[in-house]
Write an enzyme that holds these catalytic residues in place. Structure first.
Site, mmCIF file in Angstrom:
data_model
loop_
_atom_site.group_PDB
_atom_site.id
_atom_site.type_symbol
_atom_site.label_atom_id
_atom_site.label_comp_id
_atom_site.label_asym_id
_atom_site.label_seq_id
_atom_site.Cartn_x
_atom_site.Cartn_y
_atom_site.Cartn_z
ATOM 1 N N TRP A 158 0.806 -1.221 0.000
ATOM 2 C CA TRP A 158 0.000 0.000 0.000
ATOM 3 C C TRP A 158 0.834 1.264 0.000
ATOM 4 C CZ3 TRP A 158 2.116 2.306 4.002
ATOM 5 C CH2 TRP A 158 2.717 1.477 4.946
ATOM 6 N N ASN A 159 2.151 1.161 0.248
ATOM 7 C CA ASN A 159 2.878 2.411 0.533
ATOM 8 C C ASN A 159 3.059 3.321 -0.697
ATOM 9 O OD1 ASN A 159 4.790 0.672 -0.488
ATOM 10 N ND2 ASN A 159 6.400 1.287 0.927
ATOM 11 N N SER B 94 -4.772 -5.040 1.187
ATOM 12 C CA SER B 94 -6.210 -4.997 1.509
ATOM 13 C C SER B 94 -6.709 -3.618 1.915
ATOM 14 C CB SER B 94 -6.516 -5.996 2.626
ATOM 15 O OG SER B 94 -6.302 -7.291 2.139
ATOM 16 N N GLY C 141 6.829 -6.114 -0.625
ATOM 17 C CA GLY C 141 6.224 -6.066 0.702
ATOM 18 C C GLY C 141 7.215 -6.510 1.754
ATOM 19 N N GLU D 11 10.737 -7.830 -3.857
ATOM 20 C CA GLU D 11 11.217 -6.506 -3.425
ATOM 21 C C GLU D 11 10.759 -6.332 -1.990
ATOM 22 O OE1 GLU D 11 13.036 -4.592 -5.197
ATOM 23 O OE2 GLU D 11 12.649 -5.055 -7.290
ATOM 24 N N LEU D 12 11.676 -6.530 -1.037
ATOM 25 C CA LEU D 12 11.240 -6.590 0.361
ATOM 26 C C LEU D 12 11.734 -5.387 1.161
ATOM 27 C CD1 LEU D 12 11.776 -10.432 0.726
ATOM 28 C CD2 LEU D 12 9.775 -9.191 -0.102
ATOM 29 N N CYS E 32 10.428 1.571 1.668
ATOM 30 C CA CYS E 32 11.497 0.570 1.805
ATOM 31 C C CYS E 32 12.871 1.228 1.681
ATOM 32 C CB CYS E 32 11.322 -0.511 0.742
ATOM 33 S SG CYS E 32 11.137 0.157 -0.910
HETATM 34 P P1 NAP Z 1 2.972 -6.836 3.639
HETATM 35 O O1 NAP Z 1 2.171 -6.999 4.844
HETATM 36 O O2 NAP Z 1 3.992 -7.834 3.323
HETATM 37 O O3 NAP Z 1 1.950 -6.655 2.435
HETATM 38 C C1 NAP Z 1 2.365 -6.555 1.104
HETATM 39 C C2 NAP Z 1 1.447 -7.403 0.229
HETATM 40 O O4 NAP Z 1 1.642 -8.779 0.539
HETATM 41 C C3 NAP Z 1 -0.027 -7.123 0.463
HETATM 42 O O5 NAP Z 1 -0.712 -7.251 -0.749
HETATM 43 C C4 NAP Z 1 -0.420 -8.215 1.424
HETATM 44 O O6 NAP Z 1 -1.795 -8.509 1.372
HETATM 45 C C5 NAP Z 1 0.401 -9.369 0.911
HETATM 46 N N1 NAP Z 1 0.704 -10.394 1.900
HETATM 47 C C6 NAP Z 1 0.864 -10.255 3.234
HETATM 48 N N2 NAP Z 1 1.164 -11.440 3.791
HETATM 49 C C7 NAP Z 1 1.186 -12.348 2.799
HETATM 50 C C8 NAP Z 1 1.425 -13.744 2.758
HETATM 51 N N3 NAP Z 1 1.697 -14.441 3.839
HETATM 52 N N4 NAP Z 1 1.360 -14.362 1.549
HETATM 53 C C9 NAP Z 1 1.109 -13.670 0.439
HETATM 54 N N5 NAP Z 1 0.849 -12.353 0.425
HETATM 55 C C10 NAP Z 1 0.898 -11.678 1.591
HETATM 56 O O7 NAP Z 1 3.781 -5.503 3.596
HETATM 57 P P2 NAP Z 1 3.425 -4.170 4.309
HETATM 58 O O8 NAP Z 1 3.832 -4.289 5.730
HETATM 59 O O9 NAP Z 1 2.065 -3.758 3.990
HETATM 60 O O10 NAP Z 1 4.448 -3.230 3.489
HETATM 61 C C11 NAP Z 1 5.600 -2.791 4.029
HETATM 62 C C12 NAP Z 1 6.804 -3.647 3.698
HETATM 63 O O11 NAP Z 1 7.020 -3.630 2.295
HETATM 64 C C13 NAP Z 1 8.052 -3.066 4.299
HETATM 65 O O12 NAP Z 1 8.867 -4.073 4.799
HETATM 66 C C14 NAP Z 1 8.702 -2.370 3.118
HETATM 67 O O13 NAP Z 1 10.069 -2.149 3.268
HETATM 68 C C15 NAP Z 1 8.361 -3.290 1.999
HETATM 69 N N6 NAP Z 1 8.472 -2.610 0.700
HETATM 70 C C16 NAP Z 1 9.484 -2.940 -0.137
HETATM 71 C C17 NAP Z 1 9.643 -2.287 -1.349
HETATM 72 C C18 NAP Z 1 10.756 -2.636 -2.287
HETATM 73 O O14 NAP Z 1 10.685 -2.247 -3.444
HETATM 74 N N7 NAP Z 1 11.780 -3.339 -1.865
HETATM 75 C C19 NAP Z 1 8.735 -1.295 -1.703
HETATM 76 C C20 NAP Z 1 7.701 -0.980 -0.838
HETATM 77 C C21 NAP Z 1 7.578 -1.656 0.365
HETATM 78 P P3 NAP Z 1 -2.805 -7.997 2.543
HETATM 79 O O15 NAP Z 1 -2.766 -6.521 2.524
HETATM 80 O O16 NAP Z 1 -4.102 -8.558 2.119
HETATM 81 O O17 NAP Z 1 -2.262 -8.582 3.811
#
Ligand code: NAP
Length: 456
Positions: A130-131, A157, A206, A228-229, A262
């Protein structure tokens, strides 16, 4: 948490959505698969035109889409509009250069003719955060569609309206039905989607745990993934640096996306000779930031996207204090704004680098400040993290610059500038920050069959 738009500035639930039923998911998969059969034969020139049309829609309606982004995840409206403009830029970039990046590459061999041909893989699943709810999707979609793949988006979501808007934009631009669809589903559906034989590969942007679960699911099916984490990017400032520029950029680099990026600078590593000055002026910069309604033009910092993120950040800062750290400014949620997820700009110093909390990603407006003796110590501390996404380093000494470029363990190093993504440069990480690359020529080669052709 269900699929819903909840305004992070007020806590108000604005709209809720039912997840797709099993039949609806099946229909989407069928439609994607059928679309690919035709779409993979469309010409590069045609795909390029559709991408240009996508860019146009984004530019024409950037205010509307910007407002939607701000409403759903709380970044400032000005940064949301800039995000939409950047999406248009990435569409134009691949529209312009995609055909060159995908052209046959001849090779001299013992054959009479040999070359490499890039061909699309098929249906690609994109799981997105979402970010940067528009940017993350378009930086996947523009190269993927240009290469002849089709996309299925499972977005976070808390940004369902943005997710639906993106699919609509792509459809309106003229891409055939089924080429890009949004699936409103929870994360528990992801493994089954990957297991479906019509899905050929997947990408996730994510958190680390989400990346691990996607990689496990894809590994079981031997399907290609790009991840991309998270990151805990260092921001190194050495004695020869332009201190004013470094401090101003430090504040900007920590606060992008209300601190939830990130590649936001998260660990500020400053040599002793200038540490006091840096600390004093960074505190001033942080304290001058306007926290509040993200829709207003003067606001610098809006709310965090969800109450859960706010809670995690609060606990992390408390843990820092328990480990012996001092808070220089901020450090407690803003009690006068109980209904939104507001956290103030915060600086934490004297955190022992050996404490486990120093290894975590801080996803919000919290800067961790470290003092080091010299360049060797700065590089050592910068690399002492499980992550390896980006790094920013400030110096006017060429020898220092060369060592930083060579020795920093990360997917990117920016000297005298903040880490940012740019369609013209590859983007991605190493270590626990993931693998694979988006953007640039490398990005469009992730989801293609690199076919070797040899003719006698
Ligand atoms: P997140 O909880 O991992 O959510 C990201 C996506 O993954 C959402 O669509 C989420 O769906 C889904 N998801 C969550 N758990 C899952 C699972 N067990 N299996 C499959 N899909 C799953 O991430 P966030 O906390 O919202 O976002 C922040 C993180 O993203 C931070 O760590 C940030 O550094 C990282 N990020 C990395 C980059 C990059 O380019 N490296 C860019 C932006 C953000 P739901 O919303 O339905 O749970």
């Amino acid at each position: 948490m269900g699929i819903a738009t909840i305004n992070p500035a007020t806590g108000e639930t604005l709209k809720t959505f039912e997840p797709l039923t099993a039949d609806e998911i099946e229909a989407a998969l069928r439609s994607a698969h059928q679309a690919f059969e035709q779409y993979c034969h469309t010409s590069m020139a045609q795909r390029s035109q559709w991408l240009q049309a996508t860019a146009k829609i984004l530019e024409q309606r950037k205010e509307d889409f910007g407002k939607l982004i701000t409403l759903e995840m709380g970044k400032t409206l000005k940064s949301a509009i800039a995000e939409v403009e950047k999406c248009a830029a990435v569409c134009r970039y691949y529209a312009e250069y995609g055909a060159d990046f995908l052209a046959d590459v001849p090779a001299k061999t013992d054959g009479s003719q040999s070359f490499v041909r890039y061909q699309p893989l098929g249906v690609i699943l994109a799981v997105m955060p979402w970010n940067f709810p528009f940017w993350q999707v378009f930086r996947f979609a523009a190269p993927a569609l240009m290469a002849g793949n089709v996309g299925l988006l499972k977005h976070a979501s808390n940004v369902p309206q943005g997710a639906l808007a993106i699919a609509e934009i792509i459809q309106q631009a003229g891409f055939p039905t089924g080429v890009f669809q949004t699936l409103l589903v929870g994360s528990e559906q992801v493994a089954a989607l990957i297991a479906d034989e019509r899905v050929m590969a997947a990408t996730l942007t994510g958190s680390e745990p989400a990346g691990v679960s996607l990689a496990v699911a894809a590994g079981k099916q031997l399907k290609k993934t790009v991840l991309e984490l998270g990151g805990s990017d260092p921001f190194i400032v050495l004695k020869s640096a332009d201190l004013e520029a470094a401090i101003t950029t430090a504040a900007t680099a920590r606060m992008i996306c209300n601190g939830q990026s990130c590649i936001a600078a998260k660990r500020f590593i400053v040599v002793e000779a200038i540490a006091q000055e840096f600390e004093k002026r960074l505190v001033e910069k942080f304290e001058a930031l306007v926290v509040g309604n993200p829709m207003l033009p003067d606001t610098d910092l809006g709310p965090l996207a969800t109450p859960g993120i706010l809670k995690t950040l609060e606990q992390q800062v408390e843990e820092c204090i328990r480990c012996g750290a001092r808070v220089l400014t901020g450090g407690q949620r803003l009690s006068d704004r109980e209904r939104g997820n507001f956290y103030p700009p915060t600086i934490v110093t004297d955190l022992p680098p050996s404490s486990p909390i120093s290894q975590e990603e801080f996803f919000g407006p919290v800067a961790l400040l470290f003092q080091v003796a010299d360049l060797d110590a700065a590089i050592k501390l910068a690399n002492a993290t499980p992550f390896g996404l980006g790094a920013s380093a400030w110096t006017n000494d060429n020898r220092e610059r060369d060592r930083l470029i060579e020795e920093i363990a990360a997917g990117s190093v920016f000297i005298n500038g903040m880490v940012k993504s740019d369609p013209r440069l590859p983007f991605g990480g190493i270590k626990r920050s993931g693998y694979g690359r988006e953007l640039g020529v490398q990005g469009i080669h992730e989801f293609v069959n690199v076919k070797t052709v040899w003719v006698r």
